[in-house]
Write a protein that holds these residues in place. Sequence first.
Motif, mmCIF file in Angstrom:
data_model
loop_
_atom_site.group_PDB
_atom_site.id
_atom_site.type_symbol
_atom_site.label_atom_id
_atom_site.label_comp_id
_atom_site.label_asym_id
_atom_site.label_seq_id
_atom_site.Cartn_x
_atom_site.Cartn_y
_atom_site.Cartn_z
ATOM 1 N N HIS A 119 0.822 -1.217 0.000
ATOM 2 C CA HIS A 119 0.000 0.000 0.000
ATOM 3 C C HIS A 119 0.853 1.263 0.000
ATOM 4 C CE1 HIS A 119 -3.745 1.905 -0.075
ATOM 5 N NE2 HIS A 119 -4.029 1.987 1.201
ATOM 6 N N SER B 31 -0.388 4.934 -0.572
ATOM 7 C CA SER B 31 -0.994 5.679 0.527
ATOM 8 C C SER B 31 0.058 6.153 1.530
ATOM 9 C CB SER B 31 -2.046 4.821 1.245
ATOM 10 O OG SER B 31 -2.613 5.536 2.321
ATOM 11 N N ILE B 32 0.918 5.233 1.961
ATOM 12 C CA ILE B 32 1.830 5.566 3.057
ATOM 13 C C ILE B 32 2.953 6.510 2.637
ATOM 14 C CG2 ILE B 32 3.373 3.568 2.757
ATOM 15 C CD1 ILE B 32 3.464 3.426 5.858
ATOM 16 N N ASP C 204 1.815 10.181 2.200
ATOM 17 C CA ASP C 204 1.491 10.658 3.539
ATOM 18 C C ASP C 204 2.738 11.210 4.220
ATOM 19 O OD1 ASP C 204 0.645 11.062 6.137
ATOM 20 O OD2 ASP C 204 0.226 8.959 6.560
ATOM 21 N N LYS D 144 -0.528 14.513 1.163
ATOM 22 C CA LYS D 144 -1.847 13.955 1.438
ATOM 23 C C LYS D 144 -2.897 14.540 0.494
ATOM 24 C CE LYS D 144 -0.837 13.406 6.383
ATOM 25 N NZ LYS D 144 -1.231 13.800 7.762
ATOM 26 N N THR E 247 -0.383 6.314 -7.187
ATOM 27 C CA THR E 247 -0.443 4.947 -7.673
ATOM 28 C C THR E 247 0.929 4.309 -7.560
ATOM 29 O OG1 THR E 247 -2.115 5.580 -9.307
ATOM 30 C CG2 THR E 247 -1.005 3.466 -9.648
#
Length: 286
Positions: free
Chosen positions: A62, A65-66, A69, A74, A79
């Motif tokens: 993932h 997302s991380i 972040d 954010k 992708t």
Amino acid sequence: MRDVAIIGVGMTSFGELWQTPLRDLFAEAVQGCLKDAGVDRDKIQSAYIGCMSSGLFNQQEHLASILPDYAGLKGIAATRVESACASGGAAFRAAYLEVASGASDFVIAGGVEKMNDGADATFCLATAADQEYEVYNGVTFPGLYAMIANAHMHKWGTTYDMLVEVAVKNHRNGAKNPRAQFPVEITADTVKKAVRVAEPLGLFDCSPVTDGGAAVLLAPVEVAKSLGKPIIKVIGSGHAVDTIALHEREDVARIPVVQAAAQKAYAQAGKGPQDIDFCEVHDCFT
């Protein structure tokens, strides 16, 4: 399709970076990229992150997302792109196409790997080969390329001394980059006397595993001009895939998919091999 330019680059040092997590490597590369571009984080609309096997090497999936972040991105569209050794290149192409299409103006293409955290690197890298027909029967990544090298030697008369010069050249170039994992030159004698990995390949014929990250920022050429940036225009990009298993290839001594991808890039750019002044080649094995 819009013309696209590279307006910022960032890169970490590469090596056994035990104290630096995967997420921090990506964040460092992005920070350097945005600083180089002179663009604020809030302008970034999208990111494509190339990474081969973080789930195996770092037990971290993932990434789309991380990593944004921790890089302060954010809310953007992100992708993860996985295409083995071509993951970074595939991420770049995806970012390029998004900007060229007009969907976004500021897109980051990044690549990050952290391969020295204690995982079985031979096993992890072999997952990029055909598991059922090759890896199950004991082949490794160096083993596959050793077979290619032997086939090339048999068909074309290539000698090991020729492969040695590739290793010497790679280290000579790496010595010019203070962020390289091994920024030192080596001699042909060093290559020849190194421990064998998979005949005819020795230690210096095989690329090492590494930790590090890099990122570039892409934008329309018109935006680059408005920012006063040097115009580094992307004029051609090609991508193609082939059968992965060696036993399915018509000629083990050739990699025709590279030719197919190059022809696509040449066609888009309106250029040919005779126009190329500089070429940087991915040498995972000499």
